[in-house]
Scaffold this active site. Structure first.
Site, PDB file in Angstrom:
ATOM      1  N   ARG A 138      72.970 -82.093  17.795  1.00  0.00           N
ATOM      2  CA  ARG A 138      73.222 -82.365  19.201  1.00  0.00           C
ATOM      3  C   ARG A 138      73.695 -83.812  19.349  1.00  0.00           C
ATOM      4  O   ARG A 138      73.076 -84.731  18.822  1.00  0.00           O
ATOM      5  CB  ARG A 138      71.931 -82.153  19.992  1.00  0.00           C
TER       6      ARG A 138
ATOM      7  N   THR B 252      76.529 -86.790  24.680  1.00  0.00           N
ATOM      8  CA  THR B 252      77.010 -85.694  25.528  1.00  0.00           C
ATOM      9  C   THR B 252      76.013 -84.555  25.654  1.00  0.00           C
ATOM     10  O   THR B 252      76.194 -83.661  26.482  1.00  0.00           O
ATOM     11  CB  THR B 252      78.307 -85.108  24.955  1.00  0.00           C
TER      12      THR B 252
ATOM     13  N   ASP C 271      59.259 -75.424  16.324  1.00  0.00           N
ATOM     14  CA  ASP C 271      60.421 -75.828  15.519  1.00  0.00           C
ATOM     15  C   ASP C 271      60.317 -75.201  14.143  1.00  0.00           C
ATOM     16  O   ASP C 271      59.545 -75.653  13.288  1.00  0.00           O
ATOM     17  CB  ASP C 271      60.485 -77.356  15.412  1.00  0.00           C
TER      18      ASP C 271
ATOM     19  N   ASP D   9      60.849 -77.477  11.048  1.00  0.00           N
ATOM     20  CA  ASP D   9      59.710 -78.377  10.817  1.00  0.00           C
ATOM     21  C   ASP D   9      58.534 -77.637  10.188  1.00  0.00           C
ATOM     22  O   ASP D   9      57.904 -78.122   9.249  1.00  0.00           O
ATOM     23  CB  ASP D   9      59.247 -78.990  12.146  1.00  0.00           C
TER      24      ASP D   9
END
Lengths: 476, 217
Positions: B108, B112, B206, B209
């Site tokens: 990401r 933006t 996640d 993770d």
């Protein structure tokens, strides 16, 4: 003593394997509780039939015909000949009346039948007609659905008669019997005409008149002409069937199933035949597939089958909190689970099992067909099965005979039917229906059911000998 | 969320539910998380392979009888979206021994907030192959949509892509299907919704993770 078995009980994995067994004289039978149960897991009372009649009246032939007609899997045929008393050394066998009631050990006969009725293991003496004494070796018989005792004086002892459910007297014409006896003793036993006639007139005939003929009055049914009397044999068979049904045996459900009219039982679960499953089958079933690929695709397919099988274990609701803090309403396995591997082929499924169920306690049984094609348990080593569900692993079910024994071993050790999940790759339609109707509460999880079974007991189109292909022990 | 032709959800069973209950539980130890995730992934990969084309074939069994079967009719490769997608590679290799695996890394953009392609290494002949695209979670659908565009640029046909994930949000499925309707989605379970932080609820957390042991906050 004959352990008779009317189905050709052999499975593809059992063929040609007898020569691999080194210690064949040691048969391990299930110990403890007898393995003869009805569909509810209750002990069934076997049917005891006494067959009486003069020498050479055709008793054995009548018994054989009834057994063949009956088509019940577990029949024990006992002969009174096994129960002759030892003849002491001082007695001259040629002057001894073997047709007299005193020549037999009725106490042992009564005990044997009582034990068999209670489902216990019994040892049948082996009588040697040369030394006229019992051999040190004994034959072991382990329960049955039907027990037949045949002999010239089976109806003589009241205690023995009281143990019988059906008493049959074979009434064959005296001349016919003498003619048969002459033919048999001269042609097959090398005796002289004079010798045979002497014995007949001195012992056989008087004993028949004095002791055997009077036993007719105890018989439920008298069969004239012996084994030629087809009408009587058919009537007897139907009557025995009826009696078996009354006590919870259903011959329709045990053997000779009419497959056309059977519904697929709900306890049989077949993996959905997706292209993916079918592609793996196309590789495994192909005779040109090499061992490396066979093992790889077998392990892959078995992993899917075992995952599916676990669905039939008991689960209970469980709500957990996920790392996002939200509740997830899930389920958790709520059972102790063991595995039973039916050697040798079941070993092909052991690695996929361990990949899925880490550390699962795993028992093993070795079941092979004997020369009569009846399955025998050669080895068993079981984990603690108390309160446990059991996954039984065997990649092929052909006739279902060895699978049946594996299930019986578990029932014998107190595992209820509804806690058994039988996991297999390919089964014959006949084999799996037989098993499912026999053990309606056992769940079966398989990846394919093939339509046919060859006369040699191979599943068709099938997969060949699964363990030979997996372990690389095929002749090719 | 209605299941359409191009969304395949693993057949629901108590067994599968039991596996998801373990991996979704925040108290599950990491080794168990990996073990049980791998089991679900393997089922997903097998299901994903089932979406590929097959052709009929007749083979002879060792008994001499003929068996009317099918065989794979296409060349395939895997593409994992780094990092979480890599957790699914072991499951893919366990099922497809010699498979080629490409990688796409999308992050990401801090400025933006849009997903940005950082890295792509794909098999040269990927245009001729069917692609199993691996990413364990379908949340908003932003990342995977970007990955699909990379594949399309390399000449992969949209209908030749199967996107495999463990858990999907209805919003993500819609977003994705609006843009790439011909891609097949294979998923383990479809969850309720996305929360305001765009997490799948109830979700798993996640996945990368948890799988790789980097959740040491």
């Amino acid at each position: 003593m004959n352990g008779l078995n009317n189905d050709n009980n052999t499975s593809s994995s059992n063929n040609n394997n007898n020569n691999n067994i080194i210690n064949t004289n040691k048969k391990v039978y299930t110990s403890g509780r007898p393995p003869w149960y009805d569909s509810k897991g209750n002990l069934k009372d076997p049917l005891v039939i006494g067959v009486c009649g003069g020498s050479a009246s055709g008793k054995t032939t009548v018994c054989d015909k009834i057994i063949a007609n009956l088509n019940v899997r577990w029949v024990v045929l006992l002969s009174m000949d096994s129960f002759y008393l030892n003849l002491s050394k001082e007695v001259d066998p040629t002057k001894y009346n073997f047709d007299h009631p005193n020549a037999f050990d009725y106490d042992l006969m009564v005990k044997t039948i009582k034990d068999l009725r209670a489902g216990k293991k019994v040892s049948i003496p082996m009588y040697c007609f040369k030394t006229h004494s019992r051999l040190p070796h004994k034959d072991t018989v382990y329960g049955a659905d039907v027990i037949i005792l045949e002999g010239i004086l089976t109806l003589y002892s009241k205690e023995l008669r009281d143990l019988m459910d059906i008493k049959i007297f074979i009434d064959t014409d005296d001349d016919v019997r003498l003619a048969r006896r002459l033919k048999r003793d001269i042609a097959e036993r090398g005796r002289t005409l004079e010798n045979v006639l002497h014995q007949y007139n001195t012992f056989v005939k008087p004993s028949f008149d004095d002791y055997i003929i009077p036993l007719k009055k105890y018989a439920d049914i008298i069969v004239p002409r012996g084994s030629d009397n087809i009408v009587a044999i058919n009537l007897l068979t139907n009557h025995i069937r009826l009696k078996l049904k009354e006590r919870g045996f259903d011959p329709e459900k045990t053997a000779g199933l009419n497959l056309d009219n059977l519904e697929m039982p709900k306890a049989i679960h077949v993996l959905e035949e997706t292209n993916q499953i079918k592609a793996m089958h196309s590789i495994l079933r192909n005779k040109n597939t090499k061992i490396g690929d066979f093992v790889f695709y077998s392990d892959r397919l078995c992993a899917l089958i075992i995952e599916e099988a676990l669905t039939y274990l008991p689960f209970t609701d469980k709500t957990v909190i996920t790392p996002t803090g939200a509740q997830y309403h899930g389920m958790t396995l709520n059972a102790k689970v063991c595995a039973l591997i039916v050697l040798r082929a079941g070993g092909c499924m052991e690695q996929p099992l361990r990949n899925i169920c880490k550390g699962i306690p795993t028992g093993k049984v070795l079941i092979q067909s004997d020369e009569k094609k009846k399955p025998q348990l050669f080895y068993e080593k079981l984990p603690d099965l108390t309160d446990s569900h059991v996954l039984v692993l065997d990649p092929t079910i052909a006739t279902g005979a060895s699978s049946e024994m594996a299930i019986r071993v578990l029932l014998d050790h107190g595992v209820p039917e509804n806690k058994i999940i039988f996991v297999s790759v390919i089964t014959s339609l006949k084999g799996i229906l037989y098993l499912s109707y026999r053990f309606p509460e056992v769940n079966f999880v398989v990846s394919a059911i093939d339509k046919s079974l060859s006369e040699e007991g191979f599943i068709l189109p099938g997969i060949g000998n699964y363990s030979d292909r997996y372990f690389g022990t095929s002749c090719n | 969320m209605a299941e359409t032709n191009n969304v395949v959800v693993l057949k629901s069973s108590r067994q599968l539910k039991g596996l998801f209950t373990i991996i979704r539980n925040r108290d599950t130890k990491r080794e168990d998380f990996i073990f049980y995730s791998d089991r679900i992934i393997r089922l997903l990969i097998e299901e994903g392979l089932n979406c590929l084309p097959f052709e009929e074939t007749t083979i002879t069994t060792p008994t001499g009888a003929e068996y009317n079967g099918v065989s794979f009719a296409s060349k395939i490769c895997g593409v994992s979206i780094v990092r979480a997608g890599e957790s699914m590679e072991a499951g893919l290799r366990a099922v497809c021994k010699h498979i080629k695996i490409g990688k796409i890394l999308i992050q990401r953009d801090e400025e933006t907030a849009m997903p940005k392609l950082l890295y792509a290494k794909l098999p040269n002949d990927i245009a001729k192959r069917h692609v199993l695209l691996l990413d364990p979670m379908l949340a908003t659908g932003g990342t995977v949509t970007q990955a699909i565009e990379v594949l399309l640029e390399r000449g992969v046909k949209e209908e030749n892509i199967v996107f495999i994930n463990l858990v999907a949000a209805p919003e993500g499925i819609k977003y994705f299907q609006d843009r790439h309707p011909k891609v097949k989605i294979v998923t383990g379970e479809i969850d309720e919704r996305l929360n305001e932080k765009k997490y799948i609820m109830p979700g798993i957390g996640d996945f990368g993770d948890l799988y790789f042991g980097t959740n040491h906050h």
